[in-house]
Design a protein around this motif. Structure first.
Motif, mmCIF file in Angstrom:
data_model
loop_
_atom_site.group_PDB
_atom_site.id
_atom_site.type_symbol
_atom_site.label_atom_id
_atom_site.label_comp_id
_atom_site.label_asym_id
_atom_site.label_seq_id
_atom_site.Cartn_x
_atom_site.Cartn_y
_atom_site.Cartn_z
ATOM 1 N N GLN A 26 0.818 -1.214 0.000
ATOM 2 C CA GLN A 26 0.000 0.000 0.000
ATOM 3 C C GLN A 26 0.853 1.265 0.000
ATOM 4 O OE1 GLN A 26 -1.262 -2.681 2.105
ATOM 5 N NE2 GLN A 26 -2.664 -3.073 0.388
ATOM 6 N N THR A 27 1.793 1.361 0.910
ATOM 7 C CA THR A 27 2.566 2.591 1.040
ATOM 8 C C THR A 27 3.722 2.676 0.060
ATOM 9 O OG1 THR A 27 4.049 1.605 2.700
ATOM 10 C CG2 THR A 27 2.011 2.631 3.503
ATOM 11 N N GLU A 39 6.601 1.802 0.534
ATOM 12 C CA GLU A 39 7.823 2.092 1.257
ATOM 13 C C GLU A 39 8.453 0.797 1.733
ATOM 14 O OE1 GLU A 39 6.886 4.699 4.427
ATOM 15 O OE2 GLU A 39 6.496 6.445 3.144
#
Length: 925
Positions: A730-731, A733
């Motif tokens: 999702q992020t 990162e």
């Protein structure tokens, strides 16, 4: 002293003031009669003249040994820390043992009795005189009691203690029978005086009574003094009392008679077997039914068993004392090593490397080729890179002269590497020794670790003592074991490592989670200390519901190694209620969902589906050992384990970092590498050095936190931490989780030592750079290119691929000499002038089915060094395999893993076929 004082008061019947000192509410007098003078006393009492007995099996108090690292309560899994044999037994999570409603009896055989223990006769009676009743003898509160810290082994006959409600501990087991029947014994004198009996009649009755009860192992009998005096006076002086006479004076007559009449009981006491045999030879009646030969055989078996038990008891006590001494000396020498570490590390010293795998017995039994697995770290020899260091390497295998010469030449390359001239090779045989314990073949079925084998090799130990005379030295072990302490203690050198109990606690999967929690580093969602089926289902249901994005869940057995005790399951892919849960979650929203009834219903649905789902879809990593989920689950619940999330990402990298906690407490990063997986995604088979997947500063910060947490728990020496790095879906990162902890010297560290030795370089884990001087040929080339410009840097970054777990069954069909010549013909070798190329790590020359390989190259071209590594594997496989006999190997899986790492597409393969056909062939294979 109180007992003797009471006797003196009793004998002085006219002294009423003295009698007032007897403060006992009972109206009976206890006269315990036990053990002959020459027998070793059974009692153990605490006095001011000697040390209090302690249990060497228990972990000693850390403050008494000078260690500032106690095992804190929260780290022990819901129970007291205890040691059993060579390791800790961890009770189930969240389980506590309730206090027993009554004092329990001793378990069978925890403590063997001493051979000369005799039964106790407690003589009861009410004595009176013209001055009034005499108070009874002191109760058990005023008598020195027996040691209660250890349960005493009891004969079956000793159930009498419970039946007569007189525990053996309330008697004084240190009083002698001989003194009791002696003419001057206070007890006998008291009876004679009070009942006006002759000594001969009382002693004449008590002696055969003692003999009868001793022969039947009656631990305690209560005799009425009045009946004793009466029947003793009625007997003729030379007449022995009959069995019925003896029973008639017993206050607990039914219980004693029950034991005396028990079949075969007469052979249980000391001398019982001899008495039974003598009775059979005389032809007299025997209480044991059957023929005389059967009775003699039974008597012999019992006698032999008794001697064996006594011998085992002495051995066990000696072992406990030795282990306690080893532990105390371990801490004492560790303090000395810490105080002198800064001097020792910079002065002339000897390092004894013992690459022992001191796992629990049940783990070692499942390690194939245990000796070979303990010899994967030949790179430890490269500690001689420090000119002040000599190395003694304890080898678990008998190496041939050919193999010894190979390592002599390999280690001699260092001088030639520095100069770039092959003629500068040195002979360093005086700097290192490879010793093989003579007992390596003495215990073929016992699966002993190397430290234990060395302990039972006196010639090797004597040679070590000679080599270490007058020198600073210390031991670097492998997986800590109690026998590491024994070897170090015998050699009188410190051990640079953790205490085995500490290592065993925190090296488990659950133990590592405690360390990570204490360090405050990110870890995968999961649960640990799981010991029951219900706990597993409840925890997994909750985890699946709380982490809907996690598709794969891992199950790891606490004590297993190298992925053997790991299984995985893609739970949500097979969960029928999962689509409904997703719809309900989205419909309620995050805040409402956490408190809704639908969530509780979802939890019920998941828990109902899980048993069948797991049985059908769980995949153990080691399918040979665990062919079914039930077999895996049995081991999982027996040893305990953890549930852990696997990252839900298309880009997942596992990496390992090696660290050292020095005796002074300083935490140092030694090596790092990204893992290769030739045998599946959950088993590491190699590494690329240094790691390139995580920001070095982020990784260093995590490692130092873990190092400080380990230090606070008492961990010392070498250890490694496993991480997993991935991109969050999702992020987008990068996230890094700490996943595993091994409190031992790793294979990766040994290969890194060899890499640094051959390149004359320096591995800086803080910046993830392997820096080394350029080779002579490369240096001349750069001088020509940069002539008239700024001179080139004196060193350049390097990278390497290394593996200690390469297996191929066809290697046994070719000698090492022929293998090396074949590789040289294909350009596989190490270039001294360029300081790059391929080096092999050879483990043994008997089976020859495994080897290690190190590929080194200049520059940051990781793709190039991986392709070269794959090419080497492909060529070796082609050379040693027949077309119709490919052999059992993991070479092909290693090549596929490299292909996945490189992300080679079909177009790249086509291009490689045109430009470099051999690399394309390797990737296809």
């Amino acid at each position: 002293q109180q007992v003797e004082m009471d006797f003196k008061i009793m004998l002085d019947l006219e002294n009423v003031d003295s009698k007032a000192g007897l403060k006992h509410p009972n109206d009976e007098t206890r006269l315990p009669l036990i053990a002959k003078k020459k027998s070793a006393p059974v009692c153990s009492q605490k006095t001011g003249k000697g040390p209090t007995a302690t249990s060497p099996w228990a972990l000693p108090a850390f403050h008494s040994l000078g260690s500032p690292f106690p095992l804190v309560q929260e780290d022990t899994p819901k129970g007291a820390l205890s040691l059993t044999g060579q390791r800790l037994i961890l009770p189930a999570a969240q389980r506590t043992l309730p206090a027993p409603p009554a004092v329990p009896r001793a378990a069978p055989f925890p403590e063997f009795p001493r051979q000369h223990r005799k039964p106790a006769l407690a003589i009861y009676g009410t004595y009176s005189s013209s001055k009034g009743n005499i108070a009874p003898l002191p109760s058990s509160n005023s008598v020195v009691s027996t040691r209660k810290s250890k349960p005493e082994w009891r004969y079956p006959a000793q159930q009498l203690e419970s039946e007569v409600h007189i525990p053996f501990q309330t008697q004084d087991p240190c009083l002698d029978w001989d003194s009791a029947v002696h003419q001057k014994a206070p007890r006998v004198l008291a009876l004679q005086h009070l009942h006006h009996s002759s000594r001969g009649s009382i002693v004449g009755f008590l002696e055969p009574t003692e003999k009868l009860l001793k022969g039947h192992s009656v631990p305690l009998a209560t005799i009425s003094s009045q009946k004793l005096a009466q029947i003793a006076s009625d007997l003729d002086f030379k007449e022995n009392p009959t069995k019925s006479d003896i029973l008639s004076v017993m206050k607990n007559q039914p219980a004693v008679e029950k034991i005396l009449n028990r079949a075969g009981q007469s052979c249980r006491g000391r001398g019982g077997s001899a008495g039974a045999a003598a009775g059979m030879q005389r032809g007299g009646p025997s209480p044991v039914p059957g023929s005389g030969q059967q009775q003699q055989w039974a008597a012999g078996v019992i006698s032999a068993s008794w001697r064996s038990w006594s011998h085992l008891a002495r051995l066990r006590n000696a072992l406990r004392e030795a282990r306690h001494r080893h532990l105390e000396n371990f801490y004492s020498r560790a303090k000395h090593l810490a105080a002198n570490w800064n001097r020792i590390r910079t002065s002339r010293r000897t390092i004894i490397h013992i690459p022992s795998l001191g796992y629990s017995q049940h783990i070692r039994e499942h390690i194939p080729d245990l000796a070979v697995q303990q010899n994967l770290q030949m790179g430890r020899l490269c500690d001689i890179l420090d000119a002040n260091v000599d190395v003694i390497y304890i080898c678990p295998l008998a190496l041939s002269e050919e193999l010894l010469q190979y390592y002599n030449k390999l280690l001699g390359l260092q001088a030639a590497v520095r100069s770039g001239n092959p003629e500068d090779m040195a002979d360093l045989q005086d700097r290192f020794k490879i010793l093989t314990p003579e007992a390596i073949n003495s215990f073929p079925e016992h699966h002993m670790c190397l430290a234990t084998v060395l302990k039972y090799s006196p010639r090797t130990m004597q040679r070590l003592q000679v080599l270490l005379q007058g020198r600073d030295a210390y031991v670097v072990g492998g997986v800590p074991h109690l026998d590491d302490l024994a070897v170090a203690d015998q050699l009188q050198v410190p051990l640079l490592g953790s205490e085995p109990a500490v290592a065993q606690l925190y090296s488990t999967k659950s133990g590592s989670k405690r360390i990570f929690a204490s360090a405050g580093v990110p870890t995968p969602p999961g649960e640990w200390d799981i010991h029951s089926r219900e706990q597993l289902l409840r925890a997994l249901s909750q985890l699946v519901l709380d982490n809907p994005e996690v598709r794969r869940w891992l199950f790891k057995v606490d004590d297993e190694r190298a992925g053997d005790g790991t299984a995985f399951c893609d739970v949500t892919s097979h969960l029928e209620c999962y689509p409904w849960i997703q719809r309900e979650r989205q419909g309620h929203g995050p805040e409402v969902w956490s408190e809704s009834q639908a969530r509780e219903l979802a939890l019920v649905k998941i828990s109902q589906e899980l048993p069948g789902l797991l049985a059908q879809h769980v995949q153990p990593v080691n399918e040979k050992r665990f062919p079914t989920w039930e077999k895996f689950l049995q081991t999982f619940l027996t040893q305990g384990g953890v549930i852990e999330a696997f990252p839900s990402s298309g880009s997942v990298t596992n990496l390992t970092v090696d660290l050292l906690i020095e005796p002074t407490g300083e935490v140092t990063l030694l090596s790092s590498g990204d893992q290769l997986h030739a045998e599946g995604p959950l088993r590491s088979s190699g590494t690329t050095i240094p790691q390139r997947s995580v920001d070095p500063e982020v990784l260093k910060a995590l490692c130092l936190k873990i190092g400080e947490a380990c230090k606070s728990k008492g961990v010392l020496g070498y250890f490694s931490v496993d991480f997993v790095a991935f991109t969050h879906p999702q992020t987008r990162e990068q996230q890094v989780w700490a996943t595993d902890l091994d409190l031992c010297y790793s294979d990766q560290l040994a290969l890194s030592q060899l890499l640094v030795y051959l390149t004359d370089g320096n591995l800086d884990c803080g910046s993830s750079i392997l820096q080394a001087p350029l080779g002579a040929k490369e240096s001349r080339s750069q001088r020509v290119q940069h002539e008239g410009t700024k001179p080139p840097a004196p060193s350049s970054p390097w990278c390497a691929v290394a593996s200690s777990q390469l297996r191929h069954s066809s290697l046994s069909g070719i000698s090492y000499n022929l293998l090396l010549h074949t590789c040289k013909a294909h350009g596989i070798g190490f270039d001294l002038q360029e300081k790059q190329g391929t080096v092999f790590v050879l483990y043994e020359d008997q089976k020859r089915h495994s080897l290690g390989m190190l590929e080194v190259t200049i520059g940051e071209d990781l793709q190039g060094v991986l392709l070269t590594f794959a090419r080497n594997l492909f060529i070796i496989h082609q050379e040693i395999s027949a077309p119709n006999m490919q052999g059992e190997t993991n070479f092909k899986m290693a090549i596929r893993d490299i292909e996945a790492i490189l992300g080679v597409t079909a177009e790249n393969k086509l291009r490689l076929e045109e430009e470099q056909p051999w690399e394309a062939d390797a990737l296809k294979e």
